[in-house]
Design a protein around this motif. Structure first.
Motif, mmCIF file in Angstrom:
data_model
loop_
_atom_site.group_PDB
_atom_site.id
_atom_site.type_symbol
_atom_site.label_atom_id
_atom_site.label_comp_id
_atom_site.label_asym_id
_atom_site.label_seq_id
_atom_site.Cartn_x
_atom_site.Cartn_y
_atom_site.Cartn_z
ATOM 1 N N GLN A 98 0.758 -1.241 -0.078
ATOM 2 C CA GLN A 98 -0.053 -0.050 -0.013
ATOM 3 C C GLN A 98 0.757 1.150 -0.046
ATOM 4 O O GLN A 98 0.425 2.255 -0.734
ATOM 5 C CB GLN A 98 -0.726 -0.164 1.118
ATOM 6 C CG GLN A 98 -1.796 -1.011 1.282
ATOM 7 C CD GLN A 98 -2.904 -1.141 2.394
ATOM 8 O OE1 GLN A 98 -3.421 -0.119 2.691
ATOM 9 N NE2 GLN A 98 -3.030 -2.243 3.216
ATOM 10 N N SER A 107 2.291 1.871 -3.410
ATOM 11 C CA SER A 107 1.277 2.601 -4.341
ATOM 12 C C SER A 107 1.060 3.828 -4.282
ATOM 13 O O SER A 107 1.062 4.933 -4.924
ATOM 14 C CB SER A 107 -0.202 1.397 -4.147
ATOM 15 O OG SER A 107 0.222 0.160 -4.459
ATOM 16 N N PHE A 116 3.959 6.129 -5.539
ATOM 17 C CA PHE A 116 3.910 6.246 -6.880
ATOM 18 C C PHE A 116 2.749 7.246 -7.243
ATOM 19 O O PHE A 116 3.078 8.164 -8.212
ATOM 20 C CB PHE A 116 3.606 4.965 -7.537
ATOM 21 C CG PHE A 116 4.784 4.058 -7.846
ATOM 22 C CD1 PHE A 116 5.352 4.299 -9.249
ATOM 23 C CD2 PHE A 116 5.351 3.043 -6.983
ATOM 24 C CE1 PHE A 116 6.479 3.648 -9.625
ATOM 25 C CE2 PHE A 116 6.547 2.235 -7.396
ATOM 26 C CZ PHE A 116 7.033 2.884 -8.598
ATOM 27 N N VAL A 117 1.507 7.142 -6.761
ATOM 28 C CA VAL A 117 0.558 8.060 -6.821
ATOM 29 C C VAL A 117 0.801 9.455 -6.614
ATOM 30 O O VAL A 117 0.600 10.597 -7.156
ATOM 31 C CB VAL A 117 -0.973 7.608 -6.431
ATOM 32 C CG1 VAL A 117 -1.812 8.641 -6.520
ATOM 33 C CG2 VAL A 117 -1.198 6.554 -6.917
ATOM 34 N N HIS A 143 5.615 -5.999 -7.179
ATOM 35 C CA HIS A 143 4.784 -4.956 -6.969
ATOM 36 C C HIS A 143 5.261 -3.750 -7.538
ATOM 37 O O HIS A 143 4.527 -2.759 -7.891
ATOM 38 C CB HIS A 143 4.374 -4.932 -5.625
ATOM 39 C CG HIS A 143 3.327 -3.975 -5.275
ATOM 40 N ND1 HIS A 143 1.915 -3.970 -5.645
ATOM 41 C CD2 HIS A 143 3.439 -2.620 -4.614
ATOM 42 C CE1 HIS A 143 1.254 -2.846 -5.376
ATOM 43 N NE2 HIS A 143 2.113 -2.045 -4.612
ATOM 44 N N CYS A 149 3.390 -1.342 -10.292
ATOM 45 C CA CYS A 149 3.209 0.176 -9.943
ATOM 46 C C CYS A 149 3.736 0.984 -11.117
ATOM 47 O O CYS A 149 3.152 1.969 -11.814
ATOM 48 C CB CYS A 149 3.530 0.508 -8.718
ATOM 49 S SG CYS A 149 2.646 0.017 -7.326
ATOM 50 N N TRP A 150 5.081 0.858 -11.231
ATOM 51 C CA TRP A 150 5.667 1.688 -12.532
ATOM 52 C C TRP A 150 4.758 1.181 -13.803
ATOM 53 O O TRP A 150 4.622 2.335 -14.539
ATOM 54 C CB TRP A 150 7.121 1.263 -12.513
ATOM 55 C CG TRP A 150 7.682 1.804 -13.827
ATOM 56 C CD1 TRP A 150 8.207 2.996 -14.056
ATOM 57 C CD2 TRP A 150 8.043 1.029 -15.066
ATOM 58 N NE1 TRP A 150 8.849 3.201 -15.135
ATOM 59 C CE2 TRP A 150 8.615 2.019 -15.934
ATOM 60 C CE3 TRP A 150 7.687 -0.094 -15.569
ATOM 61 C CZ2 TRP A 150 8.982 1.564 -17.175
ATOM 62 C CZ3 TRP A 150 8.113 -0.497 -16.900
ATOM 63 C CH2 TRP A 150 8.779 0.288 -17.716
ATOM 64 N N VAL A 184 1.221 2.477 -13.734
ATOM 65 C CA VAL A 184 1.095 4.052 -13.392
ATOM 66 C C VAL A 184 1.655 4.984 -14.272
ATOM 67 O O VAL A 184 1.056 5.944 -14.894
ATOM 68 C CB VAL A 184 1.510 4.290 -11.928
ATOM 69 C CG1 VAL A 184 1.475 5.887 -11.642
ATOM 70 C CG2 VAL A 184 0.726 3.709 -10.747
ATOM 71 N N SER A 190 -3.701 6.648 -10.912
ATOM 72 C CA SER A 190 -4.047 6.054 -9.667
ATOM 73 C C SER A 190 -4.790 4.633 -9.738
ATOM 74 O O SER A 190 -4.553 3.790 -8.833
ATOM 75 C CB SER A 190 -4.831 6.974 -9.081
ATOM 76 O OG SER A 190 -6.203 7.335 -9.268
ATOM 77 N N ALA A 208 -2.259 1.654 -9.718
ATOM 78 C CA ALA A 208 -1.765 1.323 -8.378
ATOM 79 C C ALA A 208 -2.532 0.490 -7.769
ATOM 80 O O ALA A 208 -2.241 -0.199 -7.111
ATOM 81 C CB ALA A 208 -1.563 2.799 -7.518
ATOM 82 N N ASN A 262 -2.101 -3.127 -6.360
ATOM 83 C CA ASN A 262 -2.374 -4.106 -5.058
ATOM 84 C C ASN A 262 -3.064 -5.186 -5.167
ATOM 85 O O ASN A 262 -2.565 -6.138 -4.569
ATOM 86 C CB ASN A 262 -3.379 -2.793 -4.326
ATOM 87 C CG ASN A 262 -2.375 -1.853 -3.508
ATOM 88 O OD1 ASN A 262 -1.068 -1.868 -3.638
ATOM 89 N ND2 ASN A 262 -3.049 -0.998 -3.003
#
Length: 463
Positions: free
Chosen positions: A46, A49, A52-53, A188, A192-193, A196, A203, A206, A210
């Motif tokens: 979490q 994520s 990144f956001v 993960h 995410c990369w 996103v 978002s 991300a 998760n």
């Protein structure tokens, strides 16, 4: 004048007592270190994520932070609490050598947690509407609602994950959990990369990362249990006994959930209340970063708490109450030492911590200002986490639920509201209120541990 010489019999007793503390410390560290790694790695999903956001802008950061807070309140904390009932049941069954019950309890828990996830998923689906009803900012609520809808598949994986980890933890099998959690965390970061930034899913990417990561963790852990001789020793094929005495499991699971949720909810409520302050985007962002930081540090204490829960439940199940009391004393020493280190580190990194989450100068400065308060709350929270772990090992969930209700909803939250909205201290006032609640909770747990007759805590797990 010569110094008095200690008689050999007393010296021998002292040496024996010291040896007992050292041996118990080794057992706890053997459990705690991998469990700390597991806790950090699982929670990092979490955090990664949100990080990144956060680089997409202040509004996406606020939305993702609000979404993860809402998800913790209405989903993750509930399943975490219900799953923790296995710490009592499986832990004591393993200590009592009733190995056949480990698989039954775990399968029963999976059924109940998956059924509960259906209702929780409906709540997540209507995140936007619920937040707007609670007078949260409409733009932030819309983003949070979208985030949680994409994360719904991960809720069911999280439910299964809680049961599998408790099954292994009760048997002191913790290294496979650490390895699978580490692999999941690395995957993960890439996901995410990719979602996103690479395919510009924003978002939502991300949130999807998760969900996928939780399922990857479940699959990896299930494969370990299936094919590892050590992990699969007591996990049998699905049994109809799992459907028996579901209410019996709920009698422990519901207080377990309340025990954990009443605490978690009070922390998350701080973020929701921050949305009602004069500068909601700034306050929500900073309080969410503070909460993420708090939970990240808390994962260390969760590892120690898991170790003490396992040690206490195993010893009580085996009919050795004095060993259980010794385990609590050793864990308290560890908790105090860890707390002092965390306080020092938190203060040292206060000026750079906000930069990991945001490029906004206003956010970075505010985070640095609130970090000393986080240091104090982290110390208290770490200590109560260890004592709560001992309580779960004993089966004191109902008592601890009452403690948490009084500490946070009679003292903590009312104090936070008064400080923030009456004395206009803002977000820092909200956090001071939480510290008041933590202080009451720690005091109650210390008193009950000091006054406990451990010989009365031995329980026989029914077949």
């Amino acid at each position: 004048m010569e110094s008095p010489v200690m008689p050999p019999v007393f010296q021998h007793q002292d040496d024996l007592q010291i040896r007992k503390y050292i041996d118990e410390g080794k057992k706890q560290m053997g459990l705690a270190l991998p469990l700390i790694a597991v806790s950090i790695l699982q929670y990092s999903l979490q955090v990664i994520s949100v990080m990144f956001v956060g680089h997409l802008g202040e509004l996406p950061l606020s939305s993702a932070s609000m979404a993860t807070s809402f998800a913790s309140v209405t989903g993750f904390s509930v399943l975490l609490g219900m799953g923790s009932a296995l710490e009592t049941l499986c832990g004591q069954a393993y200590g009592a050598k009733q190995y056949h019950m480990l698989s039954i309890y775990t399968q029963r828990a999976i059924l109940i947690l998956l059924a509960s996830s259906i209702g929780l998923a409906l709540i997540w689906f209507y995140t936007n509407s619920i937040l707007v009803t609670l007078h949260q900012d409409k733009d932030i609520s819309a983003g949070a609602g979208e985030f949680n809808r994409w994360m719904i598949p991960g809720l069911f994986a999280f439910a299964i994950l809680q049961c599998l980890t408790r099954f292994l933890q009760a048997q002191n099998i913790v290294v496979p959990m650490m390895i699978t959690s580490g692999i999941t965390a690395l995957i993960h970061i890439f996901m995410c990369w990719f979602f996103v930034f690479r395919i510009r899913f924003g978002s939502k990417g991300a949130a999807l990362a998760n969900a996928i990561s939780y399922w990857i963790n479940v699959i990896l852990l299930a494969l370990c249990i299936k094919f590892s001789p050590t992990c699969s020793k007591y996990f049998k094929a699905f049994s109809r006994e799992a459907f028996h005495d579901l209410l019996g499991y709920l009698r422990i699971a519901v207080p377990s959930a309340l025990m954990i949720c009443l605490e978690y909810w009070s922390f998350e409520m701080v973020v929701l209340l921050s949305g009602l302050l004069s500068n909601p985007k700034l306050e929500t962002s900073v309080l969410s970063i503070s909460l993420n930081t708090c939970w990240m540090v808390y994962t260390i204490s969760v590892g120690i708490g898991g170790a003490i829960s396992t040690r206490v439940s195993n010893e009580l199940g085996a009919g050795r109450p004095q060993n259980a009391r010794l385990a609590v004393r050793v864990a308290s020493i560890f908790a105090t030492s860890e707390g002092l280190i965390v306080v020092t580190m938190t203060i040292l990194v206060r000026n750079i911590w906000g930069k990991l989450y945001s490029n906004e100068k206003e956010v970075i400065v505010y985070v640095a200002k609130i970090m000393p308060l986080l240091a104090l709350s982290n110390f208290l929270d770490g200590f109560q986490c260890v004592l709560s772990g001992a309580a779960r090992g004993c089966g004191w969930q109902k008592l601890c639920a009452v403690f948490n209700l009084g500490a946070y909803y009679v003292v903590g939250i009312p104090s936070a509201v008064v400080l923030a909205f009456v004395f206009h201290i803002g977000g820092m006032g909200l956090w001071i209120g939480i510290i008041c609640g933590l202080s009451v909770q720690v005091l109650a747990l210390v008193i009950v541990n000091l006054t406990t007759n451990w010989n009365d805590q031995v329980k026989i797990i029914p077949d």
